[in-house]
Motif scaffolding. Structure first.
Motif, short mmCIF file in Angstrom:
data_model
loop_
_atom_site.label_atom_id
_atom_site.label_comp_id
_atom_site.label_asym_id
_atom_site.label_seq_id
_atom_site.Cartn_x
_atom_site.Cartn_y
_atom_site.Cartn_z
N VAL A 322 51.17 73.77 31.68
CA VAL A 322 50.10 73.56 30.15
C VAL A 322 49.21 72.62 30.58
CG1 VAL A 322 50.46 71.29 29.34
CG2 VAL A 322 52.50 72.81 29.40
N VAL A 323 48.85 71.95 31.85
CA VAL A 323 48.14 70.61 32.34
C VAL A 323 46.27 71.15 32.88
CG1 VAL A 323 48.38 71.07 34.90
CG2 VAL A 323 46.69 69.15 33.87
N ASP A 324 46.86 73.45 32.75
CA ASP A 324 46.19 74.13 33.75
C ASP A 324 45.49 75.04 32.29
OD1 ASP A 324 46.14 73.48 35.50
OD2 ASP A 324 47.57 75.07 36.50
N LEU A 325 45.88 74.80 30.93
CA LEU A 325 45.01 75.40 29.85
C LEU A 325 43.87 75.15 29.56
CD1 LEU A 325 48.62 74.89 27.55
CD2 LEU A 325 47.32 77.48 28.36
N PRO A 326 43.51 74.21 29.35
CA PRO A 326 41.74 73.95 29.06
C PRO A 326 41.27 74.60 30.12
CG PRO A 326 43.26 71.82 28.62
CD PRO A 326 44.34 72.76 29.25
N ALA A 327 41.47 75.05 31.50
CA ALA A 327 40.68 75.40 32.30
C ALA A 327 41.08 76.94 32.40
CB ALA A 327 41.37 74.92 33.52
N HIS A 328 41.97 77.31 31.81
CA HIS A 328 42.19 78.56 31.31
C HIS A 328 42.00 79.21 30.41
CE1 HIS A 328 44.48 82.67 31.59
NE2 HIS A 328 45.48 82.34 31.13
N LEU A 329 41.39 78.54 29.11
CA LEU A 329 40.80 79.36 28.28
C LEU A 329 38.84 78.79 28.84
CD1 LEU A 329 40.29 79.48 25.45
CD2 LEU A 329 40.28 77.03 25.01
N ALA A 330 38.95 78.47 29.43
CA ALA A 330 37.24 77.78 29.68
C ALA A 330 37.03 79.59 30.57
CB ALA A 330 36.89 77.07 30.57
N ASP A 331 37.99 79.68 31.31
CA ASP A 331 37.80 81.23 32.36
C ASP A 331 38.08 82.59 31.69
OD1 ASP A 331 38.48 83.05 35.31
OD2 ASP A 331 39.91 83.36 34.02
N LEU A 332 38.60 82.47 30.12
CA LEU A 332 38.93 83.09 29.00
C LEU A 332 37.13 84.07 28.51
CD1 LEU A 332 42.64 83.14 28.29
CD2 LEU A 332 41.30 85.17 29.96
N LYS A 333 37.42 82.11 28.01
CA LYS A 333 35.85 82.30 28.12
C LYS A 333 34.33 83.23 28.37
CE LYS A 333 37.10 78.58 24.19
NZ LYS A 333 35.88 77.55 23.79
N GLU A 334 34.68 82.48 29.74
CA GLU A 334 33.57 82.98 31.06
C GLU A 334 33.95 84.70 31.23
OE1 GLU A 334 32.11 82.01 35.65
OE2 GLU A 334 33.54 81.01 34.66
#
Length: 559
Positions: A322-334
């Motif tokens: 859960v703590v990595d969800l913001p970074a994961h979203l950023a990666d998907l957006k990239e």
């Protein structure tokens, strides 16, 4: 260079330790004395094929150790560094061959495979013999030798740099294309995932905050329940107000008030009951106020749990914490952004790759032109060396052919091959296929005289390069061996007194008998013994004073 050679129990050699120095070392001796055993022993240490017949009769194993002292920048040091083998005071190659044909190899006392020993051997020693040649006979070395002869290091390095840049640009283009292809395959899922996570909008540290809120809200329910339970104990249990502590105290006070006068003795009890009723009333008021303040917000707890569970479900779906969800979203957006901008990036990388290829071709063409110019010079330089070696009809041909683009490399676009003809009108062919054994050795010598400056191999071994010649031709061979030895260490096995006289060091190989067993010995010769050995080579079995005088002339001429 080869610093020392130690041999134990090889054929006729029981124990032999030789030291070598720079320049030209010659080994002489009668036919059958065992000179070939020395070369076989050296070959064993260099990783050549091992045969059980090399083990001395009656012994369990043979051991050969060759110690080398190459310069710090020699390729052999770099090869050993790649293998994690430490080089401090030189390189020591050791080979152990057992009587049953098995062998073990060591480099600086580290066990290695024979293949590595062989690779090191080709970097440290080049053997030119009657039948087996390595080094110059290998076409793979010819381009480098031509470049060294022409002093083309700068151009060759420019080609290597351009080749690296071109390959790097090609890899970047390939990686970008593969990334876009992968993104396009996942485009629908990628857009859905970005939309879904964007709607969820996970925040850093949110899970911990929600978990703490949930725990607090769940604790609030238990707190309200406890206060309500306490309050219920103070309140009436029936419609008439009975069953509560307050009703009991009121009933007790009425009973005491009915005592016949005088009832002064009941006054303290009545006062106590009155105080208790006031305290009880105050407690009830406080509990009612606490109950009002502690009423949980069921909707808030539901909202917190819904949010927390939604975040955890999304984390499981995307296989992240859960703590990595913001970074994961950023990666998907990239990735989605890269997909949208990928076409333009690929176009830019295609242009860069084309420009890098053009730069490589330009540098390679410059190198090809320089090679063509110096190939003619090399042919002429070798031709000048051939006539004195009784090869006046032989000619070296340096063939430069374009390679297919798939074979272009850091050494350029060309395939450089040294070809030879030994007679007029003969079609040029590869060195090892056209010349006879003696001719080939002398051709190699002529090439070495011209190419010694560019040789990466510090030690050369010539096995009977003077076979079938004598007189002035043998003297020419000796002269050229000495010239090569000015730049490289040279070991030569010879039957020619003219060649032997040119050596800076002279070893005599002789066969004798000890304890009823044949034995080969190698003795470094001092000046007097050397004079006698050269006289023997001149005169044969019976050494005459004339032969000794001739030996003196040869030694004086070589000084």
């Amino acid at each position: 260079m080869l610093a020392s050679l130690s041999i134990r129990d090889v054929v006729l050699i029981e124990r032999l330790d030789l030291t070598f120095g720079p320049g030209l070392s010659v080994l002489t001796g009668e036919t059958g004395a065992g000179k070939s055993i020395l070369l076989d022993s050296l070959g064993l240490a260099l990783g050549q094929r091992a045969e059980s017949g090399l083990v001395r009769a009656g012994q369990s194993q043979a051991v050969v150790t060759a110690a080398f002292a190459p310069p710090p920048d020699h390729p052999a040091n770099a090869l050993l560094a790649e293998q994690g083998i430490v080089v401090e005071d030189g390189i020591v190659l050791r080979r152990i061959l057992t009587a049953d044909g098995r062998s073990r190899a060591f480099v600086n006392d580290e066990p290695v495979g024979v293949a590595l020993l062989r690779r090191l051997g080709t970097l440290l020693v080049e053997v030119q013999g009657q039948h087996d040649q390595v080094g110059l006979a290998d076409p793979a070395s010819h381009a480098g030798l031509l470049d060294a002869f022409g002093g083309l290091d700068t151009r060759r390095n420019a080609v290597a740099d351009a080749h690296r840049a071109w390959r790097a640009a090609e890899r970047a283009l390939r990686d970008a294309r593969e990334a876009i292809a992968a993104a396009q395959r996942d485009e629908e899922w990628l857009r859905h995932a970005v939309s879904e996570l964007s709607d969820l909008a996970p925040k850093e540290g949110e899970e911990d905050e929600l978990a703490a809120d949930r725990q607090r809200l769940q604790g609030g329910e238990r707190r309200a329940e406890a206060i309500a339970s306490a309050l219920s104990e103070l309140q009436p249990r029936d419609r008439r107000g009975g069953g509560s502590p307050a009703a009991a105290m009121r009933n007790a006070a009425r009973a005491l008030e009915r005592l016949p006068p005088p009832n002064e003795e009941a006054a303290p009890a009545l006062a106590a009951l009155a105080a208790a009723q006031d305290a009880l009333s105050e407690a009830e008021s406080l509990l009612e106020r606490l109950s009002s303040d502690a009423q949980p917000d069921p909707r808030r707890l539901e909202q917190v749990e819904e949010r927390l569970f939604a975040l955890r479900a999304a984390a499981r779906k995307h296989s992240v914490a859960v703590v990595d969800l913001p970074a994961h979203l950023a990666d998907l957006k990239e990735r989605l952004s890269a997909l949208n901008a990928g076409t333009g990036r690929v176009a830019a990388l295609e242009t860069a790759a084309r420009d890098a290829r053009t730069a490589y071709v330009t540098a390679a063409n410059t190198l090809t032109a320089a090679r063509s110019d110096h190939a003619a010079k090399l042919e002429k330089a070798v031709a000048r060396e051939l006539a004195p070696l009784k090869l006046e009809r032989a000619r070296l041909h340096v063939e430069i052919e374009p390679r297919e683009e798939s074979a272009w490399g850091p050494d350029g676009q060309d395939r450089v091959t040294f070809l030879v003809t030994t007679n007029p009108g003969q079609k040029p062919g590869q060195l090892a296929k056209i010349a006879s054994g003696g001719e080939l050795s002398r051709l190699m010598l002529a090439l070495k005289v011209v190419l010694a400056r560019g040789s990466p191999v510090p030690t050369l071994v010539f096995d009977e390069v003077d076979s079938g010649i004598g007189g002035a031709t043998a003297a020419a061979v000796g002269d050229r061996l000495a010239r090569v030895a000015e730049r490289l260490q040279v070991l030569v096995v010879t039957h020619s007194p003219q060649v032997a006289a040119r050596g800076a060091r002279h070893f005599q190989v002789a066969k004798g008998v000890r304890d009823d067993r044949a034995e080969t010995r190698v003795v470094p010769l001092e000046p007097k013994a050397r004079r006698e050995e050269i006289a023997r080579m001149l005169a044969g079995e019976r050494v005459t004073e004339a032969a000794r005088a001739a030996a003196d002339d040869l030694l004086a001429g070589a000084a």
